[in-house]
Design an enzyme around this catalytic site. Structure first.
Site, PDB file in Angstrom:
ATOM      1  CG  HIS A   1      31.772  -4.026   4.514  1.00 38.50           C
ATOM      2  ND1 HIS A   1      31.362  -3.762   5.796  1.00 38.50           N
ATOM      3  CD2 HIS A   1      32.470  -5.192   4.570  1.00 38.50           C
ATOM      4  CE1 HIS A   1      31.801  -4.708   6.601  1.00 38.50           C
ATOM      5  NE2 HIS A   1      32.472  -5.583   5.888  1.00 38.50           N
TER       6      HIS A   1
ATOM      7  CD  GLU B   1      32.107  -8.745   2.695  1.00 34.36           C
ATOM      8  OE1 GLU B   1      32.580  -9.508   3.554  1.00 34.36           O
ATOM      9  OE2 GLU B   1      32.670  -7.692   2.327  1.00 34.36           O
ATOM     10  CG  HIS B   2      28.116  -8.146   6.726  1.00 32.00           C
ATOM     11  ND1 HIS B   2      28.481  -8.738   7.912  1.00 32.00           N
ATOM     12  CD2 HIS B   2      29.216  -7.460   6.307  1.00 32.00           C
ATOM     13  CE1 HIS B   2      29.738  -8.442   8.199  1.00 32.00           C
ATOM     14  NE2 HIS B   2      30.199  -7.659   7.234  1.00 32.00           N
TER      15      HIS B   2
ATOM     16  CD  GLU C   1      33.672  -6.860   9.090  1.00 32.17           C
ATOM     17  OE1 GLU C   1      34.442  -7.016   8.120  1.00 32.17           O
ATOM     18  OE2 GLU C   1      32.482  -7.233   9.093  1.00 32.17           O
TER      19      GLU C   1
END
Length: 460
Positions: free
Chosen positions: A82, A85-86, A162
């Site tokens: 994840h 992903e950023h 997040e």
């Protein structure tokens, strides 16, 4: 903020990323108009490229499916998929942070990404005139991603924020994370996609570089382009921008098999900031992507909870008014996942009553089966969703990529209508009897509690 499946699981269901299981007799590729023009090619570095020409509008989609998710992590580096992903939007050795988005937007395009247990998916939407620009951008970040310490720390903070919004400060997010970690005792599906807090705080640069080199390699990816393009055009750009990227050693395979559950597991999450209780079940389905039983599992979840005429909505929401919402969705990836069933209660709702009602309805399906009308309605819902997807270039690209990564053949995307048509009521009942057992489930209760006195004082 890029998409996070855990945060939207209630709306979409992680089954959206599951493969389309094939059940004979399968239709030919030409059953979907225009699919006969699909072409594919595998570069020498292992990158599989699939192209679906569709000239209805002068736009295209570019999907990159990386076969990496939280399933490929371990203690100490959870959340890295994840995190990337950023990071994949935050600069290369050739482009500054933010330049990827600025360049794409200047060419008329947009993008997004998502991470799950099994995959990390990057998506670009753009006018066909920007096709070469997109190849340049995507090839650059696959080959030259930067690891600037300031950017790493900035994104670490973004990811942690997040996590707070989608898990720590979200009642259903918290409950699902705890249930997933309880339901799986051996398999890495127990790892939350967003990562555990202590790992997010302590990733090291060497962890990031090794993870990126291993998993974000051409031989661990599938590229799908759908839209106003020609295969020869796409393949030529792939040769120009992607063919030189080096193949990496194959990632270590995940071989752990989750042992059979021997009895119900129960957990209670108590939250002072919660106003409404939640009752949720997570059943081990024993079904992975591509399984012959996957269409049956999808139909079971659909008839249980999709729409206001579904069994759970009618019983818990309409008739008994014990819940304000009731749902179900199935997960299936490279390995067997969970069938989730849940009830969202009103403030002060009776959790024992809701649990009893869920038990009754699930037992009825296993004991008495489903009606022909129910099954036909569920089948029609799944078929209409399939054809709606086939009406857009985005849906076409996603379907091809999903079938390719999970089943090894993009053509199996077109087997879905026949697979749903072949499911019988007896098969649904047999699957329900096999899965919907108390001994096979993890039960999670989210219970609002009074805030401690010291917390109340601090709030004044």
């Amino acid at each position: 903020m890029r998409l996070l499946p855990l945060a939207c699981a209630l709306a979409l269901g992680t089954a959206a990323l599951a493969a389309r299981a094939a059940t004979p007799p399968a239709p030919t590729v030409a059953a979907v108009p225009g699919s006969e023009a699909i072409a594919s090619k595998t570069l020498a570095n292992g990158l599989k490229i699939i192209v679906w020409p569709d000239h209805d509008i002068p736009n295209a989609n570019y999907y990159t499916f990386y076969k990496v998710g939280s399933r490929n992590e371990h203690a100490g580096i959870t959340g890295l998929a994840h995190f990337f992903e950023h990071m994949m939007f935050n600069g290369t050795t050739r482009r500054a942070p933010g330049e990827f988005d600025r360049t794409m937007e200047a060419a008329g395009g947009s993008n997004n990404a998502s991470t799950s247990n099994d995959l990390t998916i990057y998506t670009d939407w753009f006018p066909t005139s920007a096709l070469e620009t997109i190849f340049d951008l995507e090839g650059d970040r696959m080959a030259h991603l930067a690891f600037d310490p300031k950017v790493v720390e900035s994104e670490r903070g973004v990811v942690y924020s997040e996590r707070r919004s989608s898990v720590d400060n979200d009642n259903m997010g918290t409950l699902m994370e705890q249930m997933q970690a309880t339901a799986f005792v051996a398999h890495p599906y127990q790892i939350p996609t967003i990562g555990w807090p202590s790992d997010i705080e302590r990733w090291k640069t060497e962890d990031l570089k090794q993870f990126f080199k291993t998993y974000y390699a051409p031989n661990n990816a599938v590229l799908v382009v759908a839209g106003d393009v020609e295969p020869a055009q796409v393949f030529a750009l792939a040769d120009k921008y992607l063919a030189a990227l080096p193949r990496q050693p194959e990632p270590t395979p995940v071989t752990t098999v989750e042992p059979d559950q021997q009895g119900e597991r129960r957990l209670v999450v108590e939250r002072a900031d919660a106003q409404s209780p939640i009752v949720a079940y997570a059943f081990h389905s024993g079904i992975g992507a591509g399984s012959k039983d996957y269409p049956t599992l999808e139909l079971l979840a659909t008839l249980l909870a999709q729409g206001q005429s579904s069994r759970l909505h009618q019983r818990l929401v309409e008739k008994e008014q014990a819940a304000v919402d009731a749902g179900a969705f199935a997960e299936a990836g490279f390995d067997p996942g969970l069938l989730w069933v849940y009830a969202m209660l009103p403030p002060g709702g009776d959790m024992a009553k809701a649990e009893a009602l869920l038990d009754e309805e699930l037992a009825k399906v296993a004991r008495d089966g489903v009606t022909a009308a129910e099954l036909e309605k569920a089948r029609n819902l799944k078929l209409s969703a399939f054809w709606r997807g086939m009406a857009t270039i985005n849906g076409k690209a996603r379907a091809l990529g999903t079938a390719e990564v999970f089943e090894g053949d993009y053509r199996k995307a077109f087997d879905e209508p026949a697979a749903f048509e072949a499911v019988t009521a007896a098969q649904v009942q047999a699957l329900a009897a096999r899965i919907l057992r108390k001994q096979n489930r993890t039960t999670g209760l989210l219970q609002p509690v009074a805030a401690p006195a010291a917390q109340k004082e601090g709030a004044r």
